[in-house]
Design an enzyme around this catalytic site. Structure first.
Site, mmCIF file in Angstrom:
data_model
loop_
_atom_site.group_PDB
_atom_site.id
_atom_site.type_symbol
_atom_site.label_atom_id
_atom_site.label_comp_id
_atom_site.label_asym_id
_atom_site.label_seq_id
_atom_site.Cartn_x
_atom_site.Cartn_y
_atom_site.Cartn_z
ATOM 1 N N GLY A 1 3.074 -1.163 4.378
ATOM 2 C CA GLY A 1 3.196 0.161 4.638
ATOM 3 C C GLY A 1 4.649 0.624 3.223
ATOM 4 O O GLY A 1 5.257 0.363 2.504
ATOM 5 N N GLY A 2 5.569 1.398 4.304
ATOM 6 C CA GLY A 2 5.972 1.727 3.933
ATOM 7 C C GLY A 2 7.735 0.968 3.234
ATOM 8 O O GLY A 2 7.851 0.995 2.400
ATOM 9 N N GLY B 1 3.454 2.092 10.506
ATOM 10 C CA GLY B 1 4.190 3.398 10.639
ATOM 11 C C GLY B 1 4.677 3.595 11.997
ATOM 12 O O GLY B 1 4.966 4.532 12.282
ATOM 13 N N GLU C 1 -7.075 4.553 7.503
ATOM 14 C CA GLU C 1 -6.868 5.820 7.859
ATOM 15 C C GLU C 1 -7.941 6.432 7.055
ATOM 16 O O GLU C 1 -8.185 7.697 7.195
ATOM 17 C CB GLU C 1 -5.917 6.471 6.528
ATOM 18 C CG GLU C 1 -4.230 6.093 7.355
ATOM 19 C CD GLU C 1 -2.457 5.060 6.796
ATOM 20 O OE1 GLU C 1 -2.761 5.812 5.210
ATOM 21 O OE2 GLU C 1 -2.147 4.898 7.635
ATOM 22 N N GLU D 1 -5.550 -4.321 9.898
ATOM 23 C CA GLU D 1 -4.768 -4.182 10.801
ATOM 24 C C GLU D 1 -4.446 -3.642 12.094
ATOM 25 O O GLU D 1 -5.648 -2.301 11.919
ATOM 26 C CB GLU D 1 -4.605 -3.076 9.752
ATOM 27 C CG GLU D 1 -4.167 -3.912 8.001
ATOM 28 C CD GLU D 1 -3.572 -3.077 7.085
ATOM 29 O OE1 GLU D 1 -2.153 -3.172 6.493
ATOM 30 O OE2 GLU D 1 -3.825 -1.354 7.006
ATOM 31 N N ASN E 1 0.870 -1.375 -0.042
ATOM 32 C CA ASN E 1 0.322 -0.046 -0.396
ATOM 33 C C ASN E 1 0.580 1.289 0.207
ATOM 34 O O ASN E 1 1.814 1.480 0.757
ATOM 35 C CB ASN E 1 -0.605 0.519 1.504
ATOM 36 C CG ASN E 1 -1.112 1.369 1.341
ATOM 37 O OD1 ASN E 1 -1.420 1.750 0.593
ATOM 38 N ND2 ASN E 1 -2.350 1.761 2.432
ATOM 39 N N TRP E 2 0.975 1.704 -0.918
ATOM 40 C CA TRP E 2 1.910 3.277 -1.382
ATOM 41 C C TRP E 2 1.434 4.797 -0.508
ATOM 42 O O TRP E 2 1.737 5.381 -0.777
ATOM 43 C CB TRP E 2 2.290 3.155 -2.716
ATOM 44 C CG TRP E 2 3.524 2.581 -3.743
ATOM 45 C CD1 TRP E 2 3.977 1.342 -2.329
ATOM 46 C CD2 TRP E 2 3.454 2.237 -4.582
ATOM 47 N NE1 TRP E 2 4.531 0.546 -2.941
ATOM 48 C CE2 TRP E 2 4.743 1.636 -4.501
ATOM 49 C CE3 TRP E 2 3.505 3.089 -5.393
ATOM 50 C CZ2 TRP E 2 5.370 0.478 -6.041
ATOM 51 C CZ3 TRP E 2 4.045 2.476 -6.705
ATOM 52 C CH2 TRP E 2 4.890 1.803 -7.035
ATOM 53 N N LYS E 3 0.187 4.382 0.324
ATOM 54 C CA LYS E 3 -0.446 5.218 0.345
ATOM 55 C C LYS E 3 -0.147 7.042 -0.423
ATOM 56 O O LYS E 3 -0.815 6.690 -1.911
ATOM 57 C CB LYS E 3 0.084 5.686 1.440
ATOM 58 C CG LYS E 3 -0.295 4.528 2.559
ATOM 59 C CD LYS E 3 -0.009 4.844 4.384
ATOM 60 C CE LYS E 3 -0.152 3.272 4.703
ATOM 61 N NZ LYS E 3 0.008 3.807 5.644
ATOM 62 N N SER F 1 3.985 -2.531 10.252
ATOM 63 C CA SER F 1 5.388 -2.637 10.257
ATOM 64 C C SER F 1 5.764 -3.376 9.956
ATOM 65 O O SER F 1 6.419 -3.738 10.815
ATOM 66 C CB SER F 1 5.264 -1.600 11.653
ATOM 67 O OG SER F 1 5.206 -0.637 12.196
ATOM 68 N N HIS G 1 -9.033 1.004 5.231
ATOM 69 C CA HIS G 1 -8.441 1.388 5.618
ATOM 70 C C HIS G 1 -8.060 2.613 6.818
ATOM 71 O O HIS G 1 -9.227 3.574 6.798
ATOM 72 C CB HIS G 1 -7.135 2.007 4.722
ATOM 73 C CG HIS G 1 -5.520 2.170 5.385
ATOM 74 N ND1 HIS G 1 -5.308 2.632 5.973
ATOM 75 C CD2 HIS G 1 -4.702 1.296 5.186
ATOM 76 C CE1 HIS G 1 -4.189 2.640 6.605
ATOM 77 N NE2 HIS G 1 -3.582 1.054 6.060
#
Ligand code: PGA
Length: 249
Positions: free
Chosen positions: A234-235, A173, A97, A167, A9-11, A213, A95
């Site tokens: 993610g990251g 994150g 966010e 999640e 997930n590149w956000k 993470s 998600h």
């Protein structure tokens, strides 16, 4: 045996040029990875570039959200059909966010999921508890509520075509990954929800990804848990080498 899925997930990261550069570096690194489905979710403007770059490879492209109407006066929204045409095969839905910053609810998660499925997209439906909820012993209650209001309100046929992602919000994150045991327990409770609402067979066929993470150095321990059917990253999915290391764990 449930086939595993490793999704990135590149956000709100990566322009079209950065997307092309990522695929140039990434695809050769995962050319031999036949053991799992690979998914990447770029931001909307980079979807077509990603789909083009991924053509002929095993990588599927995902949107990070989807609106439930087909078309109309909905400024800023994008329909499932538009996403499918742009080359998407999946859509991340609900998600944390989106829930936290954009008012996503279990009800809108269900509406988005139905629209995605109707357009042939596979929803990746996200659920997860806040830190205060976990510390207050409310994890199962929260997951149960999110399940029933969202994916649990689909038909059995629709439900058979979704992916679920657990999640925990406190792990996203933060560098604070859930232990494999904590993640597996949450997955078991979600699978129990699926068994109660649908059937034992539907529950055992359901693929549940863990997200929060996930890094190259913790993926092995997580994937050692039979309950975990993959990861939503993610990251660590932004760097070709690091995401390839997670795929190839
Ligand atoms: P993270 O994000 O891997 O950067 O924690 C996961 C996610 O939000 O899907």
């Amino acid at each position: 045996m449930r086939r595993r899925v490793i999704a990135g997930n590149w956000k709100m990261y990566k322009t079209q040029a950065e997307t092309r550069a990522f695929f140039t570096a990434f695809l050769p690194l995962v050319a031999g990875a036949g053991h799992c489905d690979i998914v990447i979710a770029p931001p909307y403007p980079s979807l077509a570039a990603a789909a083009e770059a991924a053509r002929g490879s095993a990588v599927g492209i995902a949107a990070q959200n989807v609106f439930w109407e087909k078309e109309g006066a909905f400024t800023g929204e994008v329909s499932a059909g538009m996403l499918a045409e742009a080359g998407c095969r999946y859509a991340i839905i609900g998600h944390s966010e989106r829930r936290q910053f954009f008012g996503e609810t279990d009800e809108t998660v269900a509406k988005r999921s139905k629209a995605a499925l109707a357009a042939g997209l596979t929803p990746i439906v996200c659920v997860g508890e806040l830190l205060a909820e976990r510390e207050g012993g409310k994890t199962e209650e929260v997951l149960g509520r999110q399940f029933r209001g969202g994916p649990g309100s689909l038909t059995a046929e629709e439900f058979s075509r979704i992916l679920l992602a657990y999640e925990p919000v406190w792990a996203i994150g933060t560098g604070r990954v859930a232990t494999p045991e904590i993640a597996a327990a949450a997955h078991r409770s979600l699978r129990q929800c699926a068994a109660e609402k649908f059937s034992a067979a539907a529950a055992s066929a359901l693929r549940i990804l863990y997200g929060g993470s996930v890094k190259p150095d913790n993926i092995k321990g997580l994937m050692a848990q039979e309950e975990l059917d993959g990861a939503l990253v993610g990251g660590a999915s932004l760097d070709a080498k690091s995401f390839a290391a997670i795929v190839n764990h």
